[in-house]
Design a protein around this motif. Structure first.
Motif, PDB file in Angstrom:
ATOM      1  N   ALA A  18      -6.755 -24.556 -13.339  1.00 27.57           N
ATOM      2  CA  ALA A  18      -5.966 -23.678 -12.467  1.00 27.57           C
ATOM      3  C   ALA A  18      -5.816 -24.270 -11.068  1.00 27.57           C
ATOM      4  O   ALA A  18      -4.721 -24.245 -10.487  1.00 27.57           O
ATOM      5  CB  ALA A  18      -6.603 -22.295 -12.387  1.00 27.57           C
ATOM      6  N   GLU A  19      -6.891 -24.789 -10.513  1.00 19.51           N
ATOM      7  CA  GLU A  19      -6.834 -25.346  -9.164  1.00 19.51           C
ATOM      8  C   GLU A  19      -5.872 -26.533  -9.105  1.00 19.51           C
ATOM      9  O   GLU A  19      -5.034 -26.631  -8.197  1.00 19.51           O
ATOM     10  CB  GLU A  19      -8.221 -25.786  -8.710  1.00 19.51           C
ATOM     11  CG  GLU A  19      -8.257 -26.355  -7.303  1.00 19.51           C
ATOM     12  CD  GLU A  19      -9.651 -26.791  -6.883  1.00 19.51           C
ATOM     13  OE1 GLU A  19      -9.825 -27.125  -5.694  1.00 19.51           O
ATOM     14  OE2 GLU A  19     -10.555 -26.798  -7.742  1.00 19.51           O
ATOM     15  N   THR A  20      -5.964 -27.419 -10.079  1.00 21.75           N
ATOM     16  CA  THR A  20      -5.091 -28.598 -10.109  1.00 21.75           C
ATOM     17  C   THR A  20      -3.630 -28.196 -10.238  1.00 21.75           C
ATOM     18  O   THR A  20      -2.748 -28.753  -9.575  1.00 21.75           O
ATOM     19  CB  THR A  20      -5.492 -29.522 -11.271  1.00 21.75           C
ATOM     20  OG1 THR A  20      -6.845 -29.955 -11.081  1.00 21.75           O
ATOM     21  CG2 THR A  20      -4.582 -30.735 -11.350  1.00 21.75           C
ATOM     22  N   LEU A  21      -3.355 -27.221 -11.103  1.00 24.55           N
ATOM     23  CA  LEU A  21      -1.977 -26.775 -11.304  1.00 24.55           C
ATOM     24  C   LEU A  21      -1.407 -26.163 -10.025  1.00 24.55           C
ATOM     25  O   LEU A  21      -0.278 -26.479  -9.624  1.00 24.55           O
ATOM     26  CB  LEU A  21      -1.905 -25.767 -12.448  1.00 24.55           C
ATOM     27  CG  LEU A  21      -0.528 -25.164 -12.729  1.00 24.55           C
ATOM     28  CD1 LEU A  21       0.485 -26.251 -13.073  1.00 24.55           C
ATOM     29  CD2 LEU A  21      -0.602 -24.128 -13.849  1.00 24.55           C
ATOM     30  N   LEU A  22      -2.156 -25.297  -9.376  1.00 24.97           N
ATOM     31  CA  LEU A  22      -1.666 -24.667  -8.150  1.00 24.97           C
ATOM     32  C   LEU A  22      -1.372 -25.706  -7.074  1.00 24.97           C
ATOM     33  O   LEU A  22      -0.375 -25.608  -6.352  1.00 24.97           O
ATOM     34  CB  LEU A  22      -2.674 -23.644  -7.630  1.00 24.97           C
ATOM     35  CG  LEU A  22      -2.799 -22.335  -8.423  1.00 24.97           C
ATOM     36  CD1 LEU A  22      -3.915 -21.476  -7.841  1.00 24.97           C
ATOM     37  CD2 LEU A  22      -1.491 -21.568  -8.426  1.00 24.97           C
ATOM     38  N   LYS A  23      -2.211 -26.708  -6.965  1.00 22.71           N
ATOM     39  CA  LYS A  23      -1.998 -27.750  -5.960  1.00 22.71           C
ATOM     40  C   LYS A  23      -0.781 -28.614  -6.287  1.00 22.71           C
ATOM     41  O   LYS A  23      -0.138 -29.166  -5.382  1.00 22.71           O
ATOM     42  CB  LYS A  23      -3.245 -28.619  -5.842  1.00 22.71           C
ATOM     43  CG  LYS A  23      -4.415 -27.924  -5.159  1.00 22.71           C
ATOM     44  CD  LYS A  23      -5.622 -28.841  -5.063  1.00 22.71           C
ATOM     45  CE  LYS A  23      -6.758 -28.167  -4.317  1.00 22.71           C
ATOM     46  NZ  LYS A  23      -7.973 -29.031  -4.239  1.00 22.71           N
ATOM     47  N   ALA A  24      -0.444 -28.745  -7.572  1.00 19.26           N
ATOM     48  CA  ALA A  24       0.677 -29.588  -7.981  1.00 19.26           C
ATOM     49  C   ALA A  24       2.028 -28.902  -7.817  1.00 19.26           C
ATOM     50  O   ALA A  24       3.062 -29.564  -7.800  1.00 19.26           O
ATOM     51  CB  ALA A  24       0.502 -30.022  -9.435  1.00 19.26           C
ATOM     52  N   LEU A  25       2.027 -27.583  -7.690  1.00 14.41           N
ATOM     53  CA  LEU A  25       3.269 -26.827  -7.597  1.00 14.41           C
ATOM     54  C   LEU A  25       3.690 -26.635  -6.135  1.00 14.41           C
ATOM     55  O   LEU A  25       2.832 -26.436  -5.267  1.00 14.41           O
ATOM     56  CB  LEU A  25       3.103 -25.461  -8.257  1.00 14.41           C
ATOM     57  CG  LEU A  25       2.977 -25.462  -9.783  1.00 14.41           C
ATOM     58  CD1 LEU A  25       2.431 -24.127 -10.288  1.00 14.41           C
ATOM     59  CD2 LEU A  25       4.330 -25.748 -10.432  1.00 14.41           C
ATOM     60  N   PRO A  26       4.995 -26.649  -5.847  1.00 16.31           N
ATOM     61  CA  PRO A  26       5.457 -26.378  -4.469  1.00 16.31           C
ATOM     62  C   PRO A  26       5.120 -24.947  -4.067  1.00 16.31           C
ATOM     63  O   PRO A  26       5.434 -23.999  -4.804  1.00 16.31           O
ATOM     64  CB  PRO A  26       6.973 -26.589  -4.557  1.00 16.31           C
ATOM     65  CG  PRO A  26       7.210 -27.314  -5.845  1.00 16.31           C
ATOM     66  CD  PRO A  26       6.111 -26.923  -6.766  1.00 16.31           C
TER      67      PRO A  26
END
Length: 229
Positions: free
Chosen positions: A100-108
């Motif tokens: 979840a953390e990685t995904l949120l950081k990858a999204l604008p």
């Protein structure tokens, strides 16, 4: 500009959207133990069916559940405030779902939103406890007049992000939230196995550990986000 439909890639699926919306509890944050503990105490106090409360409360605003199950004459407003305070004071065991953390950081950030049945204070507490950054756009309980399964929260989030419902994907785990996303006309990714059977325009993932993101700017200045599930 129409967006491409999801296309298979070996055993994976890819979909392209302009905005991504997330539920919180059970979707980004694992707070199950605390939620179940609070509802158990509520059920025991009034000799209610705990399993029935759990079956119908997940993803729903606490006040709506209390209104449904509290005995006649109970002060629903006071009970809702009391249970809310109990939830705010309990953070032990809260963790982020894998990836979840990685995904949120990858999204604008200007293309994502949190849409939760929790109020803003509780949402901030749980996201922080899980080590997750709160998106700039968040639609919490006090921002809507009708909670999930009504689509108001998801429609409001899409509007705030400037996206049409058909160009949005929602990550959800609970039947009430899934129903809200579907009623809003949005594609839906079910996180975990509690969301029931899949329908067209729905996908399922166990968590975010295998999800990848590619985000590019389009000619209008917005984002085209390709998620591979």
């Amino acid at each position: 500009m129409s967006l491409p439909a999801a296309q298979p890639s070996h055993s994976q699926q890819s979909l392209t959207v302009r905005a991504v919306l997330f539920d919180m509890d059970g979707t980004l944050v694992d707070s199950t133990a605390i939620v179940e503990q609070v509802w158990l105490e509520f059920a025991e106090r009034y000799r209610l069916d705990y399993n029935e409360i759990l079956r119908t409360s997940h993803g729903v605003q606490a006040g709506d559940t209390i209104r449904r199950y509290a005995p006649e004459g109970a002060d629903v407003v006071a009970l809702t405030a009391e249970l809310g305070e109990m939830e705010r004071n309990r953070t032990d065991g809260i963790i982020a779902l894998p990836g979840a953390e990685t995904l949120l950081k990858a999204l604008p950030d200007d293309a994502i939103a949190l849409v939760t049945s929790a109020d803003r204070v509780l949402a901030d507490i749980r996201m922080q406890a899980a080590g997750l950054t709160m998106p700039t756009t968040a639609v919490t309980a006090e921002a809507v007049t009708r909670g999930k399964p009504h689509p108001e929260g998801y429609l409001k989030a899409a509007e705030l992000l400037g996206a049409e419902p058909a160009d949005v994907v929602v990550f959800e785990d609970a039947p009430a939230g899934i129903a809200a996303a579907r009623a809003a006309g949005m594609r839906t990714v079910v996180v975990g196995d509690a969301g029931g059977a899949l329908e067209p325009g729905m996908w399922r993932i166990p968590n975010y550990s295998a999800v990848t993101v590619k985000a590019v700017k389009d000619i209008d200045g917005g984002h085209l986000i390709t998620l591979t599930l």
